[in-house]
Design an enzyme around this catalytic site. Structure first.
Site, mmCIF file in Angstrom:
data_model
loop_
_atom_site.group_PDB
_atom_site.id
_atom_site.type_symbol
_atom_site.label_atom_id
_atom_site.label_comp_id
_atom_site.label_asym_id
_atom_site.label_seq_id
_atom_site.Cartn_x
_atom_site.Cartn_y
_atom_site.Cartn_z
ATOM 1 N N TYR A 246 -5.872 5.356 -7.146
ATOM 2 C CA TYR A 246 -6.160 5.424 -5.881
ATOM 3 C C TYR A 246 -7.367 4.779 -5.868
ATOM 4 C CZ TYR A 246 -6.618 6.819 -0.852
ATOM 5 O OH TYR A 246 -6.721 6.808 0.386
ATOM 6 N N TYR B 36 0.805 -1.233 -0.192
ATOM 7 C CA TYR B 36 -0.148 -0.130 -0.199
ATOM 8 C C TYR B 36 0.894 1.284 -0.029
ATOM 9 C CZ TYR B 36 -4.254 2.918 0.929
ATOM 10 O OH TYR B 36 -5.184 3.727 0.759
#
Lengths: 149, 419
Positions: B373, B322
Site C-alpha cells: 500500500y 486502485y
C-alpha cells in the site's frame, strides 16, 4: 431521554468551526437541524460558508422532525479502538432524515440487533448526552410514536 | 511553441524505483524519509539519469517528505517545479504524475521525479481511532483519544468534517466504503464471491512478484470467505495491506527520453478531479445522489480521460486499478466502462481480471491488496513495467495500460502507452 449511553466515554469528541458550530449547539438542545439556504432553499450537510447551489451566504438551521430512513449501513465488527472492544458489533449508517431535502447524516442505529438493520428501515433520533455541552444524535428503529425528541 | 517542439516535449516515464515493501512496522532500520530518498535514487538509476538533472519533484496524499527538503538533501542544482496534489489520499497518485507531465510539457521543468513514501509503522495507521491526535509511537500503537468531553475548536477544515463521522464510530476507510459496497449490493445484487474474485486474482498475481508482501501466501476463495469480518460486508481480505515502503517514477520529455537505456513509456492521457459535491466532508460522498454514491466517483474523470486519449476501454490491454477495497475495484471497472453499471461483480467473477487468461488482466503486481500500500503509485510503476515487458505477470504485447487512483474520493487516472 438522553440518559442512555450507547458508546464508551473514550470515543473521539467532535471539533467545530465557524460553519459547523451552530449544528452542534442545536444538538445540545436535542434539536436535529440541517443548514438551509435562505435564498434558494437548498439544504447542505456538513454545513458550509455559502450555498453550493446559489452561493448565498445567508442560511438558517431548519429543524427536522427527527425521523428518517437507513440509506446504507455497515456492521462494524472489528474494534478500531481498544475502548470499543465491548461495543462491537455496532452499526454505522447513512441516515436520510425526513425533511432534509436529500442530505444524509452519518450516525448509528442503536436499540436493536445489528443483524435486524436493513436498507430502507424507518428510524427516529435518540439523543445521547455525552456532557452538558455535547449531545449526539443516534437513531433507533421507529417506535411508531413519531418524533423521539 | 512549434509543433515539433511540442512533440519533443511530450511527457514520458523513463524510470521507476522502489524500496523493499514490508507489512506496517516491518521497516525499522530506515526512516520514512530515507526510504523516499532511496526510491527517488532507485528510479533515477533505473532511468540512467543523474540527480544533477532533476529540476522538479511532485507528490500527493500529504506526503510528509517535503520536496524542498528532498531537493536540498539530494543536492538538486535548481528546483524549478514542485507540487503536492490536493486530491485526498490515494486519489492523487495519477494526478501527481499528470502534474509532472504538465510541468515538462510546458517547459517548467525537464526531469520531474514523482514519489510517495509511507511508513504506517512509524506514524499513525489510518483508521485507528481519532484522526486528530498526535502520531503514534514508532512501531505503531493506537493514539490516545482525547477525553475532554464537549465540542472544541477545530484546527482544520478536515477536523471539523471528521467531527461528523468519528464520534459515530466511522473511523476510517473500511467502514466508510463498506457502506458503499452495501449500497451496491442492495442495488445490483453484488455478492461476497464477486468481491472475492478481486481478492483471489490479485493475490494470485502477487505469487509471481517477489516484491509483494503477500508473495508466498496463496489464497483460495474459501480462504477469502473464511477471513475474519471487519465491517460488513468487508472481510479482512477485502481490505488492502497496511505497509511500509516507497516508490518513485521519473518523468521527462520525449526528447530527453530518446537515449534512455530501459526505454520510455508514453503518458498518453491523464485526467483528474470530481463532480459537484463529491469529496465534501463526511467521507466525501455520503450525501451524493444514488448513482454517484454507489460508484467509484470517477465517471467524469473517465470521460475526460478517454476523450483525451482518443481511445476507449476496449483498447486497454492491462489495467492497474486502485484497490484499497475489493468492492471499489468493481465500481472503478464500471466507471471506466469495462462493463455496464452494476455489472462489475459478474465481470470480475467471469475471470476477466486474471492473468494470463482474463480479458483484462488487472493489478498484475498484486495491487494494494497483495503487493504493498503505497497509495497507488506502485500501480503506475507496474503499468510502466508492463509496457517495458518487465512485469512478473507480463501481458504479451501489451501496448496500452490504464492506471487509476483511489475510488470513492476525488481521483485521477492515466493512460500509458508503449513508445
Amino acid at each position: 431521554m438522553g440518559d442512555e449511553r450507547f458508546f464508551p466515554d473514550d470515543m473521539p469528541m467532535p471539533s467545530a468551526n465557524a460553519e459547523t458550530a451552530g449544528w452542534w449547539e442545536a444538538c445540545v438542545d436535542h434539536r436535529l437541524v440541517v443548514q438551509r439556504c435562505l435564498a434558494c432553499g437548498t439544504t447542505r450537510h456538513p454545513p458550509g460558508p455559502v450555498c453550493p447551489a446559489c452561493r448565498s451566504a445567508s442560511a438558517e438551521w431548519a429543524e427536522l422532525p427527527g425521523t428518517g430512513t437507513v440509506y446504507t449501513y455497515t456492521v462494524v465488527r472489528q474494534a478500531f479502538m481498544p475502548a470499543l472492544a465491548g461495543t462491537v458489533p455496532y452499526v454505522v449508517a447513512a441516515i436520510e432524515p425526513d425533511g432534509g431535502g436529500g442530505v444524509r447524516l452519518v450516525s448509528n442505529v442503536v436499540g436493536c440487533d445489528p443483524e435486524d438493520v436493513t436498507i430502507g428501515m424507518p428510524v427516529e433520533v435518540v439523543w445521547e448526552d455525552i456532557a452538558p455541552e455535547l449531545a449526539l444524535p443516534r437513531f433507533r428503529p421507529c417506535t411508531g410514536g413519531g418524533s423521539a425528541r | 511553441m512549434s509543433q515539433t517542439t511540442r512533440r519533443g516535449r511530450q511527457a514520458c516515464i523513463v524510470g521507476v524505483g522502489e524500496t523493499p515493501y514490508a507489512k506496517w512496522g516491518g521497516i525499522t532500520d530506515s526512516s520514512e524519509y530515507q526510504l523516499a530518498v532511496r526510491a527517488v535514487l532507485a528510479a533515477l538509476d533505473d532511468a540512467g539519469i543523474s540527480a544533477d538533472e532533476v529540476d522538479g519533484l511532485a507528490s500527493f496524499a500529504d506526503d510528509r517528505n517535503e520536496a524542498t527538503f528532498m531537493a536540498a538533501d539530494l543536492g538538486i542544482a535548481e528546483l524549478r517545479y514542485s507540487t503536492m496534489s490536493w486530491l485526498p489520499g490515494g486519489g492523487g497518485a495519477c494526478a501527481a504524475v499528470s502534474n509532472a507531465a504538465m510541468a515538462v510539457e510546458t517547459g517548467q521543468a525537464d526531469v520531474v521525479v514523482v514519489y510517495r513514501s509511507l511508513c504506517q509503522g512509524q506514524f499513525r495507521r489510518f483508521g485507528r481511532g481519532p484522526g486528530n491526535t498526535a502520531p503514534g509511537p514508532v512501531g505503531g500503537g493506537a493514539p490516545k483519544p482525547r477525553r475532554t468531553p464537549g465540542v472544541r475548536g477545530a484546527r482544520s477544515l478536515l477536523e471539523a468534517h471528521v467531527a461528523f463521522t468519528m464520534p459515530f464510530g466511522m473511523f476510517g476507510p473500511p467502514i466508510a466504503y463498506a457502506m458503499v459496497a452495501r449500497r451496491h449490493m442492495h442495488r445490483f445484487g453484488t455478492t461476497a464471491e464477486h468481491m472475492g474474485a478481486v481478492a483471489v486474482s490479485t493475490r494470485a498475481h502477487a505469487q509471481h512478484n517477489r516484491r509483494a508482501i503477500m508473495a508466498g501466501r496463496p489464497m483460495t476463495m474459501e480462504d477469502y470467505l473464511a477471513s475474519r469480518p471487519v465491517s460488513d460486508p468487508f472481510r479482512l481480505f477485502d481490505c488492502c495491506l497496511e505497509s511500509d515502503g516507497a516508490c518513485a517514477v521519473v518523468v521527462t520529455t520525449a526528447e530527453r527520453a530518446a537515449d534512455i537505456r530501459r526505454g520510455a513509456v508514453d503518458i498518453v492521457a491523464s485526467a483528474q478531479g470530481t463532480v459537484r459535491g463529491f469529496g465534501h466532508g463526511q467521507y466525501s460522498n455520503v450525501s451524493m445522489p444514488d448513482d454517484d454514491y454507489s460508484s467509484a466517483g470517477a465517471r467524469s474523470v473517465a470521460a475526460r480521460l478517454w476523450g483525451r486519449a482518443g481511445i476507449g476501454p476496449g483498447d486497454i490491454d492491462v489495467a492497474e486499478i486502485y484497490d484499497h477495497f475489493t468492492a471499489l475495484v468493481l465500481l472503478s471497472l464500471e466507471d471506466f466502462g469495462f462493463c455496464g453499471r452494476g455489472e462489475g461483480g459478474p465481470f470480475a467473477a467471469s475471470g476477466a481480471l486474471e492473468w494470463p487468461g482474463g480479458s483484462l488482466p488487472t493489478n498484475t503486481h498484486g495491487g494494494s491488496l497483495s503487493e504493498a500500500y503505497v497509495h497507488g503509485l506502485n500501480h503506475v510503476v507496474e503499468g510502466v513495467r508492463q509496457l517495458r515487458d518487465e512485469s512478473t505477470c507480463q501481458v504479451r504485447n501489451a501496448e496500452t495500460v490504464l492506471v487509476t487512483s483511489a475510488a470513492g474520493v476525488p481521483t485521477s487516472a492515466l493512460v500509458l502507452g508503449r513508445r
